[in-house]
Design an enzyme around this catalytic site. Structure first.
Site, PDB file in Angstrom:
ATOM      1  N   GLY A 195       0.377  -1.363   0.512  1.00 53.14           N
ATOM      2  CA  GLY A 195      -0.034  -0.406  -0.270  1.00 53.14           C
ATOM      3  C   GLY A 195       0.886   1.591  -0.089  1.00 53.14           C
ATOM      4  O   GLY A 195       0.408   2.295  -0.148  1.00 53.14           O
ATOM      5  N   GLU A 232       4.038  -6.409   1.839  1.00 58.37           N
ATOM      6  CA  GLU A 232       3.747  -7.029   0.032  1.00 58.37           C
ATOM      7  C   GLU A 232       3.881  -5.435  -0.476  1.00 58.37           C
ATOM      8  O   GLU A 232       2.459  -5.841  -0.950  1.00 58.37           O
ATOM      9  CB  GLU A 232       2.049  -7.816   0.532  1.00 58.37           C
ATOM     10  CG  GLU A 232       1.571  -8.982   1.767  1.00 58.37           C
ATOM     11  CD  GLU A 232       0.776  -8.758   1.756  1.00 58.37           C
ATOM     12  OE1 GLU A 232      -0.569  -8.314   1.456  1.00 58.37           O
ATOM     13  OE2 GLU A 232      -0.375 -10.305   2.311  1.00 58.37           O
ATOM     14  N   CYS A 253     -12.584   3.309 -28.779  1.00 59.86           N
ATOM     15  CA  CYS A 253     -14.034   3.722 -29.775  1.00 59.86           C
ATOM     16  C   CYS A 253     -14.578   4.130 -27.560  1.00 59.86           C
ATOM     17  O   CYS A 253     -15.814   3.109 -27.418  1.00 59.86           O
ATOM     18  CB  CYS A 253     -14.635   3.263 -29.850  1.00 59.86           C
ATOM     19  SG  CYS A 253     -14.048   3.090 -32.145  1.00 59.86           S
ATOM     20  N   GLU A 254     -13.887   4.679 -27.063  1.00 62.79           N
ATOM     21  CA  GLU A 254     -14.569   5.267 -26.043  1.00 62.79           C
ATOM     22  C   GLU A 254     -14.203   6.656 -25.188  1.00 62.79           C
ATOM     23  O   GLU A 254     -13.279   7.248 -25.342  1.00 62.79           O
ATOM     24  CB  GLU A 254     -14.656   4.327 -24.577  1.00 62.79           C
ATOM     25  CG  GLU A 254     -14.507   2.682 -24.892  1.00 62.79           C
ATOM     26  CD  GLU A 254     -15.835   2.284 -23.977  1.00 62.79           C
ATOM     27  OE1 GLU A 254     -16.820   2.828 -23.628  1.00 62.79           O
ATOM     28  OE2 GLU A 254     -16.202   1.088 -24.479  1.00 62.79           O
TER      29      GLU A 254
HETATM   30  N1  LLP Z   1      -1.317  -6.837  -0.665  1.00 57.56           N
HETATM   31  C1  LLP Z   1      -2.361  -7.055  -1.336  1.00 57.56           C
HETATM   32  C2  LLP Z   1      -3.554  -8.063  -0.620  1.00 57.56           C
HETATM   33  C3  LLP Z   1      -3.155  -6.483  -1.737  1.00 57.56           C
HETATM   34  O1  LLP Z   1      -4.933  -6.438  -2.093  1.00 57.56           O
HETATM   35  C4  LLP Z   1      -2.534  -5.218  -2.418  1.00 57.56           C
HETATM   36  C5  LLP Z   1      -2.881  -4.298  -3.776  1.00 57.56           C
HETATM   37  C6  LLP Z   1      -1.401  -5.450  -2.909  1.00 57.56           C
HETATM   38  C7  LLP Z   1      -0.519  -6.274  -1.524  1.00 57.56           C
HETATM   39  C8  LLP Z   1      -0.537  -3.904  -2.771  1.00 57.56           C
HETATM   40  O2  LLP Z   1      -0.631  -3.813  -2.633  1.00 57.56           O
HETATM   41  P1  LLP Z   1       0.590  -1.733  -3.313  1.00 57.56           P
HETATM   42  O3  LLP Z   1       1.757  -1.903  -2.734  1.00 57.56           O
HETATM   43  O4  LLP Z   1       0.841  -2.584  -4.508  1.00 57.56           O
HETATM   44  O5  LLP Z   1       0.050  -0.715  -3.017  1.00 57.56           O
HETATM   45  N2  LLP Z   1      -4.904  -1.467  -9.755  1.00 57.56           N
HETATM   46  C9  LLP Z   1      -4.697   0.112  -8.980  1.00 57.56           C
HETATM   47  C10 LLP Z   1      -4.430  -0.885  -7.377  1.00 57.56           C
HETATM   48  C11 LLP Z   1      -5.185  -2.072  -6.685  1.00 57.56           C
HETATM   49  C12 LLP Z   1      -4.069  -2.442  -5.653  1.00 57.56           C
HETATM   50  C13 LLP Z   1      -4.930  -4.069  -5.487  1.00 57.56           C
HETATM   51  N3  LLP Z   1      -4.325  -4.324  -4.095  1.00 57.56           N
HETATM   52  C14 LLP Z   1      -4.333   0.869  -9.069  1.00 57.56           C
HETATM   53  O6  LLP Z   1      -3.741   1.051 -10.603  1.00 57.56           O
HETATM   54  O7  LLP Z   1      -4.264   1.829  -8.381  1.00 57.56           O
END
Ligand code: LLP
Length: 435
Positions: free
Chosen positions: A245, A289, A361-362
């Site tokens: 996150g 993560e 096309c959007e």
């Molecule tokens: N762990 C879990 C359980 C998750 O669901 C996620 C991301 C992560 C780790 C990694 O999160 P990060 O460190 O990348 O913030 N598609 C969206 C982001 C969706 C994130 C989903 N889960 C975007 O493009 O901003």
């Protein structure tokens, strides 16, 4: 060399934007456009910040491969000792194909199928992050049928507002993720009764693109609180998985540095450990993560301007990348800086406010709006901060083949995914037999 938007791996050299030692104009010539360009050194420097911050500690930094699951990136991180956070059997197969260590894989996700559970058990993953009471029962049955014990943690929903976009905020009470904090204790008691499960840890993940430390600490406090409650019942928590996150800078965000964020977390955990008089061996291991913070600013999307046009009061630059390639602007109104690759060649054009759009096309097919740029048809543009959730979220909408992916390493360019061919896109489809 002036770095672009504080991205050290991408800088102007001789007035041409380079990825490390390679001109993006050369990459476009060799591989065509659109092409995803990753910098090996940028990924390695993000990794080393995490590695330094965890040095000498019992900690495992995993890469959430949903952010970018290209085998070359997984291979690179595996070589450095990273763990991996996966959410599907497909992601498991990728990690294994890239040489990742199964004993460093955590398996997250709110809807694992029994097949996926079997595959992960057979591979010997480190832990299942279980997201519901039903999943506990299902996993217990699957593990039992294989004569195995499944290592588990429960993903607890700490009901903390990460202050991020609603689509990527996952720690609030009313969303589908995890088990509510007030049900967690009961769920652990249930897990303890199931013979084919082995309780290892607690897991939480509160959202993505978080740019302050406070929400992480608030979630950690709730996790530590639950660890105490479990200890009082004789349930020992061996690891805390604090999810991912951590945000990155897309335009003017100022997220904490990777090391500072981890230091704040470890300080809180260390205080908790010493208050309880735990020995280092008794203190829980800490898992993370991270996705975006590992690769987001290590990649860009290289695209070419096909058409300049004017409709009403707006000027449009239609480029050869689109929402099917980079979905984030259409889906979250996300901002990505867009810069010319060879500003000198465009110096004769007047600077105007352009909407940078794709050919799909959007009306939602835009990559940037109101961008002050001096453009001519045929110019190359770089869409920055596209290393995370770019290619991995792409689709073939409008029967558009996905672009190539390359990784730059100094002055060398490695093709790490070939451009798709149109014939590939319907190779698995069948016409109807004659009637
Ligand atoms: N762990 C879990 C359980 C998750 O669901 C996620 C991301 C992560 C780790 C990694 O999160 P990060 O460190 O990348 O913030 N598609 C969206 C982001 C969706 C994130 C989903 N889960 C975007 O493009 O901003």
């Amino acid at each position: 060399m002036p770095a672009i938007a504080n991205l050290p791996a991408f800088a102007l050299n001789g007035n041409i934007l380079h990825a490390e030692g390679v001109a993006l104009t050369d990459i476009a010539e060799r591989f065509g456009t659109p092409t995803w360009v990753y910098s090996r050194s940028a990924i390695e420097s993000a990794w080393s910040e995490f590695a330094q911050a965890t040095q000498g500690r019992r900690a495992l930094v995993c890469f959430a491969i949903k952010a970018n699951s290209n085998l070359a990136i997984l291979d690179l991180l595996a070589r450095h000792g990273a763990g991996f956070d996966i959410v599907s059997g497909g992601e498991l197969a990728r990690v294994l194909a890239a040489g990742g260590d199964p004993s460093k894989i955590v398996f997250s996700g709110v809807g694992k199928t029994r097949d996926e559970m079997r595959q992960a058990l057979a591979a010997g993953v480190r832990c299942f992050n279980v997201e519901s009471e039903s999943e506990l029962v299902q996993l217990d049955a699957v593990a039992g049928s294989l004569g195995l014990q499944a290592p588990i943690s429960l993903r607890v929903n700490p009901d903390v507002d990460a202050g991020t976009h609603p689509y990527i905020s996952t720690g609030l009470r009313d969303n589908k993720f995890g088990i509510a904090h007030d049900r967690a204790l009961a769920a652990y008691r249930q897990a303890r009764q199931l013979p084919n499960l082995r309780i290892e840890g607690i897991d939480c993940h509160i959202g993505s693109q978080i740019t302050e430390i406070a929400p992480f600490l608030a979630a950690l406090d709730r996790v530590l609180d639950l660890t105490d409650q479990l200890a009082a019942e004789g349930i020992v928590i061996r690891h805390l998985d604090l999810g991912g996150g951590l945000g990155i800078t897309y335009s003017d965000e100022t997220p904490p540095a990777r090391g500072a964020m981890l230091a704040a977390i470890f300080a809180r955990i260390d205080a908790w450990v010493s208050q309880r008089g735990l020995t280092p061996a008794e203190a829980p291991e800490v898992l993370f993560e991270f996705g975006r913070a590992m690769v987001g600013n290590a990649g860009l999307l290289l695209t070419r301007v096909e058409v300049l046009k004017r409709n009403g009061d707006r000027r449009f630059a239609v480029v050869d990348a689109a929402m099917n390639d980079l979905m984030r602007p259409a889906m979250y109104e996300a901002w990505h800086d867009i810069v010319p690759v060879a500003p000198s060649t465009t110096a004769t054009a007047a600077t105007e406010a352009y909407d940078i759009v794709g050919p799909v096309c959007e009306s939602g097919d835009w990559l940037g709006r109101d961008r002050q740029l001096a453009l001519a048809e045929g110019d190359l543009l770089a869409i920055l901060s596209a290393g995370a959730y770019g290619m991995s979220m792409s689709s073939n909408y409008n029967t558009r083949p996905r672009g190539a992916e390359v990784m730059v390493d100094g002055s060398t360019v490695h093709l790490v995914r070939e451009r798709e061919q149109v014939a590939d896109l319907f190779a698995g489809e069948h016409r109807l037999p004659p009637r």
